[in-house]
Design a protein around this motif. Structure first.
Motif, PDB file in Angstrom:
ATOM      1  N   SER A  35       0.840  -1.219   0.000  1.00 21.56           N
ATOM      2  CA  SER A  35       0.000   0.000   0.000  1.00 21.56           C
ATOM      3  C   SER A  35       0.868   1.260   0.000  1.00 21.56           C
ATOM      4  CB  SER A  35      -0.959   0.006   1.189  1.00 21.56           C
ATOM      5  OG  SER A  35      -0.255   0.176   2.390  1.00 21.56           O
ATOM      6  N   GLY A  36       2.092   1.161   0.541  1.00 19.45           N
ATOM      7  CA  GLY A  36       2.997   2.311   0.527  1.00 19.45           C
ATOM      8  C   GLY A  36       3.325   2.747  -0.896  1.00 19.45           C
ATOM      9  N   TYR A  39       0.814   5.272  -2.081  1.00 23.01           N
ATOM     10  CA  TYR A  39       1.071   6.645  -1.599  1.00 23.01           C
ATOM     11  C   TYR A  39       2.269   7.250  -2.337  1.00 23.01           C
ATOM     12  CZ  TYR A  39      -2.411   5.855   1.956  1.00 23.01           C
ATOM     13  OH  TYR A  39      -3.613   5.610   2.576  1.00 23.01           O
ATOM     14  N   ARG A  40       3.253   6.415  -2.585  1.00 26.38           N
ATOM     15  CA  ARG A  40       4.450   6.906  -3.286  1.00 26.38           C
ATOM     16  C   ARG A  40       4.123   7.301  -4.729  1.00 26.38           C
ATOM     17  NH1 ARG A  40       9.702   5.311  -1.221  1.00 26.38           N
ATOM     18  NH2 ARG A  40       9.457   4.491   0.882  1.00 26.38           N
ATOM     19  N   VAL A 100       6.700  11.826   0.633  1.00 24.14           N
ATOM     20  CA  VAL A 100       5.512  10.955   0.698  1.00 24.14           C
ATOM     21  C   VAL A 100       4.701  11.096   1.995  1.00 24.14           C
ATOM     22  CG1 VAL A 100       6.860   8.920   1.433  1.00 24.14           C
ATOM     23  CG2 VAL A 100       4.669   8.599   0.309  1.00 24.14           C
ATOM     24  N   SER A 101       5.358  11.350   3.114  1.00 21.20           N
ATOM     25  CA  SER A 101       4.590  11.456   4.363  1.00 21.20           C
ATOM     26  C   SER A 101       3.600  12.609   4.319  1.00 21.20           C
ATOM     27  CB  SER A 101       5.522  11.643   5.553  1.00 21.20           C
ATOM     28  OG  SER A 101       6.121  10.431   5.862  1.00 21.20           O
ATOM     29  N   ALA A 104       0.637  11.446   2.414  1.00 21.64           N
ATOM     30  CA  ALA A 104      -0.119  10.452   3.188  1.00 21.64           C
ATOM     31  C   ALA A 104      -0.925  11.080   4.323  1.00 21.64           C
ATOM     32  CB  ALA A 104       0.836   9.391   3.729  1.00 21.64           C
ATOM     33  N   ARG A 110      -6.125   9.518   1.286  1.00 19.13           N
ATOM     34  CA  ARG A 110      -6.326   8.278   2.033  1.00 19.13           C
ATOM     35  C   ARG A 110      -7.666   7.643   1.679  1.00 19.13           C
ATOM     36  NH1 ARG A 110      -2.057   7.767   5.242  1.00 19.13           N
ATOM     37  NH2 ARG A 110      -2.852   5.701   5.704  1.00 19.13           N
ATOM     38  N   ARG A 131       0.546   1.169   6.992  1.00 25.11           N
ATOM     39  CA  ARG A 131       0.527   1.780   8.317  1.00 25.11           C
ATOM     40  C   ARG A 131      -0.847   1.679   8.987  1.00 25.11           C
ATOM     41  NH1 ARG A 131       4.526   2.253   5.852  1.00 25.11           N
ATOM     42  NH2 ARG A 131       6.361   3.561   6.215  1.00 25.11           N
ATOM     43  N   ASP A 132      -1.900   1.581   8.148  1.00 20.49           N
ATOM     44  CA  ASP A 132      -3.270   1.608   8.680  1.00 20.49           C
ATOM     45  C   ASP A 132      -4.058   0.397   8.206  1.00 20.49           C
ATOM     46  OD1 ASP A 132      -3.312   2.202   5.994  1.00 20.49           O
ATOM     47  OD2 ASP A 132      -4.965   3.635   6.134  1.00 20.49           O
ATOM     48  N   ARG A 181       9.841  10.308   9.050  1.00 20.30           N
ATOM     49  CA  ARG A 181       8.658   9.604   8.535  1.00 20.30           C
ATOM     50  C   ARG A 181       7.903   8.921   9.677  1.00 20.30           C
ATOM     51  NH1 ARG A 181       8.890   5.780   3.970  1.00 20.30           N
ATOM     52  NH2 ARG A 181      11.077   5.385   4.295  1.00 20.30           N
ATOM     53  N   ASP A 185       4.140   9.782  10.474  1.00 21.90           N
ATOM     54  CA  ASP A 185       3.192   8.661  10.348  1.00 21.90           C
ATOM     55  C   ASP A 185       2.462   8.382  11.666  1.00 21.90           C
ATOM     56  OD1 ASP A 185       4.053   8.356   7.731  1.00 21.90           O
ATOM     57  OD2 ASP A 185       5.355   6.640   8.150  1.00 21.90           O
ATOM     58  N   ARG A 188       0.191  11.961  12.768  1.00 21.48           N
ATOM     59  CA  ARG A 188      -0.742  12.684  11.898  1.00 21.48           C
ATOM     60  C   ARG A 188      -2.184  12.479  12.379  1.00 21.48           C
ATOM     61  NH1 ARG A 188       0.559   8.412   7.370  1.00 21.48           N
ATOM     62  NH2 ARG A 188      -0.841   6.785   8.067  1.00 21.48           N
TER      63      ARG A 188
HETATM   64  O1   DC Z   1       5.868   1.614   3.366  1.00 23.58           O
HETATM   65  P1   DC Z   1       6.509   2.803   2.638  1.00 23.58           P
HETATM   66  O2   DC Z   1       7.751   3.322   3.306  1.00 23.58           O
HETATM   67  O3   DC Z   1       6.691   2.566   1.186  1.00 23.58           O
HETATM   68  O4   DC Z   1       5.408   3.978   2.785  1.00 23.58           O
HETATM   69  C1   DC Z   1       5.617   5.231   2.231  1.00 23.58           C
HETATM   70  C2   DC Z   1       4.865   6.283   3.044  1.00 23.58           C
HETATM   71  O5   DC Z   1       3.459   6.130   2.854  1.00 23.58           O
HETATM   72  C3   DC Z   1       5.124   6.274   4.534  1.00 23.58           C
HETATM   73  O6   DC Z   1       5.728   7.471   4.960  1.00 23.58           O
HETATM   74  C4   DC Z   1       3.776   6.181   5.185  1.00 23.58           C
HETATM   75  C5   DC Z   1       2.769   6.205   4.089  1.00 23.58           C
HETATM   76  N1   DC Z   1       1.817   5.090   4.182  1.00 23.58           N
HETATM   77  C6   DC Z   1       0.641   5.317   4.859  1.00 23.58           C
HETATM   78  O7   DC Z   1       0.441   6.391   5.418  1.00 23.58           O
HETATM   79  N2   DC Z   1      -0.296   4.345   4.917  1.00 23.58           N
HETATM   80  C7   DC Z   1      -0.079   3.159   4.331  1.00 23.58           C
HETATM   81  N3   DC Z   1      -1.026   2.217   4.383  1.00 23.58           N
HETATM   82  C8   DC Z   1       1.141   2.915   3.659  1.00 23.58           C
HETATM   83  C9   DC Z   1       2.081   3.905   3.607  1.00 23.58           C
END
Ligand code: DC
Length: 228
Positions: A35-36, A39-40, A100-101, A104, A110, A131-132, A181, A185, A188
């Protein structure tokens, strides 16, 4: 037939969540979604549009122009595509990592991604990392993992990964980016990174990849047998 469950893998940046989730999905024959990467990819789109990086609020009306998909490559891995273009490599580079943060943090971003992520999981048989995932995307996941590792260990691992890819940066830079980050994360307003009470926490500082995978496979087995 053995039930195909949903597995949520959440945790701090650079603690090996994606590697674990990918290997786990392969072992189980499940779909793996990073899922990251979603966001990226939105962050890359915003950077290419030269949006104001302080808040990125200008991304909101542009979200409808963004189409994300995962496509299987020849090696069997999945790469993320942004409006049809494979951006798997570009989303791992510094400009995206540094921004990216902030993308996000945006509620509208989201909301869009959570809808898409839930579609991937509607039939079970999925491992998704982020993360979620356990708290928001799949609150009903049969198994939730919360992965972490000591910050020095995470710094060393990410530094090695980046330098092996030919990216030149210092260890201090890597550590600063990780800590920033994690801070954003976890603090927020929208869907912060939390460890939900039912999640199994794994600190993998002293585990190698194989040991960690075997531990998690054991937990998956137990979870599935407790369901039947
Ligand atoms: O897992 P990653 O490092 O590739 O994630 C990149 C950014 O995306 C990280 O700073 C947090 C955000 N992210 C998020 O808020 N929710 C998610 N489900 C996945 C990533």
């Amino acid at each position: 037939m053995i039930q195909k469950i949903k597995i949520a893998v959440d945790g701090h940046s650079s603690c090996g969540k994606s590697t674990l989730a990918k290997e786990l999905a392969k072992e189980l024959g499940y779909l793996y979604i990073d899922s990251g990467a979603m966001y990226r990819a939105i962050t890359l789109f915003a950077i290419r549009k030269n949006l104001d990086q302080n808040t990125f609020q200008e991304i909101i009306p542009l979200l409808k122009e963004i189409n994300l998909s995962f496509k299987k490559t020849n090696s069997g891995a999945y790469s993320i595509h942004l409006n049809g273009e494979n951006v798997e490599d570009e989303i791992r580079r510094k400009p995206v990592a540094n921004a990216v943060s902030r993308i996000a943090e945006i509620k509208e971003v989201r909301n869009k991604l959570v809808i898409e992520q839930r579609k991937f999981g509607k039939n079970g048989g999925i491992v998704m990392d982020g993360r979620d995932i356990g708290s928001v995307v799949f609150p009903n996941a049969e198994l939730k993992l919360f992965i972490t590792a000591d910050v020095d260990i995470r710094t060393n691992r990410r530094y090695l990964e980046m330098t092996q890819k030919g990216v030149s940066l210092s260890k201090e830079e890597v550590r600063k980016n990780l800590m920033e980050r994690d801070h954003i994360d976890s603090n927020r307003k929208e869907s912060p990174l939390i460890k939900v009470k039912e999640a199994v926490e794994i600190n993998n500082s002293n585990l190698n990849k194989k040991e960690q995978l075997n531990l998690v496979l054991k937990i998956v087995k137990e979870t599935i047998s407790n369901l039947s």
